[in-house]
Design a protein around this motif. Structure first.
Motif, mmCIF file in Angstrom:
data_model
loop_
_atom_site.group_PDB
_atom_site.id
_atom_site.type_symbol
_atom_site.label_atom_id
_atom_site.label_comp_id
_atom_site.label_asym_id
_atom_site.label_seq_id
_atom_site.Cartn_x
_atom_site.Cartn_y
_atom_site.Cartn_z
ATOM 1 N N SER A 10 0.802 -1.215 0.000
ATOM 2 C CA SER A 10 0.000 0.000 0.000
ATOM 3 C C SER A 10 0.832 1.261 0.000
ATOM 4 N N THR A 11 2.096 1.197 0.395
ATOM 5 C CA THR A 11 2.935 2.404 0.267
ATOM 6 C C THR A 11 3.047 2.749 -1.211
ATOM 7 N N VAL A 12 2.902 1.756 -2.070
ATOM 8 C CA VAL A 12 2.994 1.982 -3.520
ATOM 9 C C VAL A 12 1.620 2.270 -4.126
ATOM 10 N N ILE A 13 0.651 1.373 -3.875
ATOM 11 C CA ILE A 13 -0.642 1.511 -4.561
ATOM 12 C C ILE A 13 -1.652 2.361 -3.795
ATOM 13 N N GLY A 14 -1.332 2.740 -2.558
ATOM 14 C CA GLY A 14 -2.270 3.540 -1.771
ATOM 15 C C GLY A 14 -3.430 2.711 -1.263
ATOM 16 N N CYS A 15 -4.495 3.391 -0.811
ATOM 17 C CA CYS A 15 -5.641 2.696 -0.221
ATOM 18 C C CYS A 15 -6.830 2.600 -1.174
ATOM 19 N N ARG A 16 -6.826 3.424 -2.198
ATOM 20 C CA ARG A 16 -7.971 3.466 -3.113
ATOM 21 C C ARG A 16 -8.279 2.109 -3.768
ATOM 22 N N PRO A 17 -7.242 1.345 -4.186
ATOM 23 C CA PRO A 17 -7.551 0.076 -4.868
ATOM 24 C C PRO A 17 -8.355 -0.932 -4.042
ATOM 25 N N TYR A 18 -8.503 -0.675 -2.746
ATOM 26 C CA TYR A 18 -9.236 -1.647 -1.928
ATOM 27 C C TYR A 18 -10.702 -1.262 -1.727
ATOM 28 N N GLU A 19 -11.111 -0.103 -2.280
ATOM 29 C CA GLU A 19 -12.457 0.405 -1.980
ATOM 30 C C GLU A 19 -13.565 -0.564 -2.363
ATOM 31 N N TRP A 20 -13.376 -1.329 -3.440
ATOM 32 C CA TRP A 20 -14.405 -2.256 -3.896
ATOM 33 C C TRP A 20 -14.666 -3.352 -2.852
ATOM 34 N N ILE A 21 -13.652 -3.668 -2.033
ATOM 35 C CA ILE A 21 -13.837 -4.707 -1.014
ATOM 36 C C ILE A 21 -14.896 -4.234 -0.014
ATOM 37 N N ALA A 22 -14.792 -2.966 0.368
ATOM 38 C CA ALA A 22 -15.750 -2.404 1.321
ATOM 39 C C ALA A 22 -17.095 -2.165 0.638
ATOM 40 N N LYS A 23 -17.055 -1.501 -0.533
ATOM 41 C CA LYS A 23 -18.309 -1.092 -1.177
ATOM 42 C C LYS A 23 -19.079 -2.266 -1.774
ATOM 43 N N ASN A 24 -18.376 -3.110 -2.554
ATOM 44 C CA ASN A 24 -19.079 -4.161 -3.281
ATOM 45 C C ASN A 24 -19.224 -5.449 -2.486
ATOM 46 N N GLU A 25 -18.194 -5.765 -1.684
ATOM 47 C CA GLU A 25 -18.228 -7.029 -0.951
ATOM 48 C C GLU A 25 -18.670 -6.827 0.495
ATOM 49 N N ASN A 26 -18.775 -5.564 0.882
ATOM 50 C CA ASN A 26 -19.234 -5.239 2.228
ATOM 51 C C ASN A 26 -18.355 -5.830 3.338
ATOM 52 N N LYS A 27 -17.034 -5.815 3.110
ATOM 53 C CA LYS A 27 -16.118 -6.318 4.144
ATOM 54 C C LYS A 27 -15.184 -5.177 4.542
#
Lengths: 375, 330, 102
Positions: free
Chosen positions: A198-215
């Protein structure tokens, strides 16, 4: 040791563990996956399972770039390096990983020129120092390590250094997480996210886990206080019925990531249409190869690669352990045919693989031991 | 290659091949030295070989390792070295300056340790073999009367003493090889540990259960061997194990555990609990032993294994290494 | 993928502005700053090192803030216990307990 010792203070660790006990719902069983192999290693190294309540189950994810590398790729890399005048350079992690005819260290014992490097730039230095030989760097790692390989290739190209190439096995983390969530036998409540990727890709790429998968997913550092705080943050989200991406590792991770690193990767790499992950099968757009502009430094294009495919023995249950469906000790080969000394499957070959870590650090503990641990 | 590293593979080679074929009836646990009887007098003998690269490094050289290493093998068996014999295997083309420097280093180390090098042999092999120089030694020593070490005498409650900070030698060598581009103010800790043995023998001789100099494979390997031999558990306290800052920094950078790193001048002893404080005090009064400490104790569980505990209650098993410790990036 | 260690930048190389000498508890190594060209560290800064490259600057402020949050955990609980002692329970649906003796 600054930025390390503060996060290992025993009193604070106790306090945070107590808070976790207070917040955890005793009526509930929590299944939390730490994605990154480095987190798996840290959990065992610091003995964190001993201080977490029984109803928190930490499941080890597939974030071990050595473990998920199919044996055929090691065979291919060693085949290239067996040519006269070729030096095989790789991180220490690769040295004992078995290929069909032995590991790189075993090849070294039989006369291959094999060198351990700490950095891809050291491999480039080897090429400068040995102009009559070709240095092939066997690159592994997720997005944490790929930018360093990218920079090294940019330097090689700039210098016009022809006796250097990269055999690229870099893989990307998001498709692996998707594959986990897509498994029908999956039952996870939340994720401890990979701090250094995440120091490289940041936190944005994980948003779908929260939004779409609700985790919920909490991006975590690697010290005991980081991991415990991340678990606390996950529990709080779960109790509140929330699912967000949170950044616990704020001292080095930003929401947007590292733009220079992302630029270097975009310049040098492209996504392979698909790539085989050991224990998980073929995953589309989950691995990197070198772009056309860097063809001259691509070991797969400079040299003919056998393209060997080696399937794991049917008895090995690596896939199920990788997806968190089985615990290491539940695999039928664990501890008998498959041990760190003679690994059969993916998760034993690397020190941070779930099975190797469990075998080395945990499985000889007995109940008596935890009772005897100092108060 | 893994078979020389001191860990599991080495042990299998020794126990599986050498001992059954060469030692026949011998069935005791394997120590660093053997005790033989000569007309009623008991003597300890040992042999060792030294293949370190580079030959010279901060704090020492192959010659010093050869002397101190042999003296130490005898010391931890409870013996004072009376004499050493030495064999040099030299690569053709080795410069005489290098050879002279090593011989001088050995003479100095022998004088410092108070031992006599009684003789030796030399062989020259063709260029490309022997990595410049291999040294092999044999040592003979007289047993210190107060001391009798035997893993079978180890009991739950016994204390584990360590003479000082660990990892100095192994990290020095790793850095000296130059491939990792790391630099630090570190030196090998090579020295004789006989003064430590004598110090604790004076105050706690009969209470000494076991001693070892934790060389290749580190403290973890030595204590795992003990745990296996006595079938008890060894429980260490993380915060009691002394490690120099630079060793710690190098280990964190490279993903290594100081417990697996070789030492050439440290000393481990298992002492009955009632004598442990006195032994510790004696060690701390001995020059070079100022940082000695009690790092843990013997317990019933986990039987046959070594466990490290932290102040906050976390634990981890520390196993013997398979081969040499390798740097990692993951 | 994950082993990254904090180190202090000692000096930037005179020949190459992308190369720095970094110290980790007395161990020194040349570290490539190429990934931090948008925000170059200066001597005295702390960086996170992975395979010989600096991945990120370490924010002292964020580290201190994290420590403060963790240190307050126990304090928060202490404050809550005091509040409960006055019979002012937070949990919904529960009737307030009678005041407990001091």
């Amino acid at each position: 040791m600054k930025y390390v010792d503060e996060f290992r203070q025993p009193e604070l660790i106790r306090k945070t563990a107590e808070e976790i006990r207070r917040v955890a719902d005793p009526a509930r069983q929590y299944h939390i996956m730490e994605i990154c192999g480095g987190h798996t290693h840290a959990i065992y190294r610091f003995g964190l399972k001993d201080i977490l309540p029984e109803n928190i189950d930490l499941i080890h994810g597939p974030g071990c770039p050595v473990c998920v590398l199919p044996m055929g790729r090691i065979d291919d890399g060693l085949a290239i390096a067996s040519r006269p005048g070729v030096i095989f350079a790789a991180f220490g992690d690769m040295m004992r990983v078995p290929g069909t005819h032995g590991s790189p260290l075993e090849h070294k014992a039989r006369g291959m020129d094999v060198r351990i490097v700490y950095s891809p730039s050291d491999a480039l230095k080897l090429a400068r120092q040995n102009p009559d030989q070709h240095v092939m760097f066997f690159a592994i790692g997720f997005e944490t390590t790929a930018p360093s390989t990218a920079l090294t290739l940019q330097r090689a190209k700039k210098e016009g250094l022809r006796n250097f190439s990269v055999f690229c096995n870099h893989v990307t983390i998001i498709p692996a997480i998707r594959a986990i969530l897509d498994s029908p036998d999956m039952r996870l409540d939340g994720f401890i996210g990979p701090g250094h990727v995440s120091t490289v890709i940041g936190c944005r790429p994980y948003e779908w886990i929260a939004k779409n998968e609700n985790k919920p997913i909490v991006i975590s550092g690697f010290e005991p206080l980081d991991l415990l705080q991340s678990i606390l943050m996950l529990l709080r989200q779960l109790r509140a019925g929330e699912a967000k991406v949170e950044n616990q590792y704020k001292r080095v991770v930003t929401w947007e990531g590292n733009p220079a690193a992302l630029r270097a990767m975009a310049d040098v790499f492209q996504l392979r249409p698909y790539f085989e992950w050991r224990g998980m099968g073929f995953i589309p757009e989950s691995a990197l190869s070198l772009r056309e502009e860097y063809a001259d430094w691509d070991a797969e294009r400079r040299f003919e690669v056998p393209g060997i495919r080696v399937t794991d023995p049917k008895a090995a249950q690596c896939g199920e352990v990788l997806r968190g469906v089985l615990k290491p000790a539940q695999c039928r080969l664990f501890g008998n045919e498959c041990t760190p000394e003679h690994p059969v499957g993916a998760l034993m070959v690397s020190a941070e693989g779930s099975c190797a870590a469990y075998f080395s650090y945990e499985h000889r503990k007995t109940e008596l031991t935890t009772l005897n641990a100092p108060a | 290659m893994a078979h020389g590293a001191g860990g599991k593979a080495s042990r299998r080679l020794i126990e599986g091949l050498f001992v059954p074929l060469l030692c026949g009836a011998s069935n005791g646990p394997l120590g660093d030295a053997a005790v033989v009887s000569l007309d009623g007098t008991r003597l300890a003998i040992t042999t060792d070989s030294f293949v370190v690269k580079p030959l010279r490094f901060s704090g020492g050289s192959i010659g010093e390792l050869a002397v101190n290493g042999t003296v130490n093998d005898l010391a931890v068996a409870g013996a004072r070295t009376e004499a050493l014999v030495v064999t040099f295997v030299l690569e053709a083309g080795l410069s005489t300056e290098i050879l002279q420097a090593e011989v001088e280093a050995m003479a100095a180390a022998a004088a410092k340790a108070g031992v006599c090098i009684a003789g030796g042999d030399t062989k020259v092999v063709e260029h490309g073999k022997a990595d410049s120089m291999y040294i092999s030694t044999a040592g003979i020593g007289s047993l210190i009367p107060e001391v009798s070490v035997d893993p079978a005498s180890v009991r739950a409650g016994d204390q584990i003493l360590l003479s000082g900070p660990i990892g100095d030698h192994g990290v020095t060598i790793l850095l000296a090889r130059g491939d990792l581009d790391l630099e630090a103010d570190l030196s090998s800790d090579t020295r004789s540990v006989l003064p430590f043995v004598e110090a604790i023998a004076r105050v706690a001789g009969p209470s000494i259960r076991w001693m070892r100099d934790p060389t290749r494979g580190g403290v973890a390997t030595s204590l795992n061997e003990l745990a296996r031999d006595c079938r008890l558990g060894i429980v260490l306290r993380d915060d009691q194990i002394p490690v120099r800052d630079a060793v710690r920094g190098a280990c964190e950078l490279l993903g290594l555990d100081p417990l697996h790193i070789a030492n050439e001048g440290q000393f481990l002893a298992v002492i009955a609990s009632e004598a442990a404080e006195a032994a510790l005090h004696a060690l701390r009064q001995t020059p070079g032993g100022e940082q000695a400490c009690i790092i843990g104790e013997v317990q019933e569980q986990p039987a046959g294994a070594v466990l490290v505990t932290t102040r906050y209650g976390g634990t981890r098993i520390v196993d013997m290494l398979v081969g040499d410790p390798l740097p990692r990036i993951c | 993928m994950c082993l990254a260690i904090p180190g202090k930048v000692l000096e930037i190389s005179a020949e190459n502005a992308s190369l720095a000498l970094v110290d980790v508890m007395g161990v020194r190594r040349h570290v490539d700053l190429g990934l931090l060209e948008d925000d170059r560290p200066a001597p005295g800064d702390w960086v996170l090192i992975h395979v010989g490259y600096a991945m990120s600057k370490i924010s002292e402020q964020d580290a201190l803030e994290q420590m403060r949050t963790l240190e307050m955990l126990g304090e928060r609980e202490g404050a809550m216990q005091e509040v409960r002692g006055y019979g002012l329970e937070e949990a919904p649906g529960k009737t307030p307990a009678t005041k407990s003796p001091a």
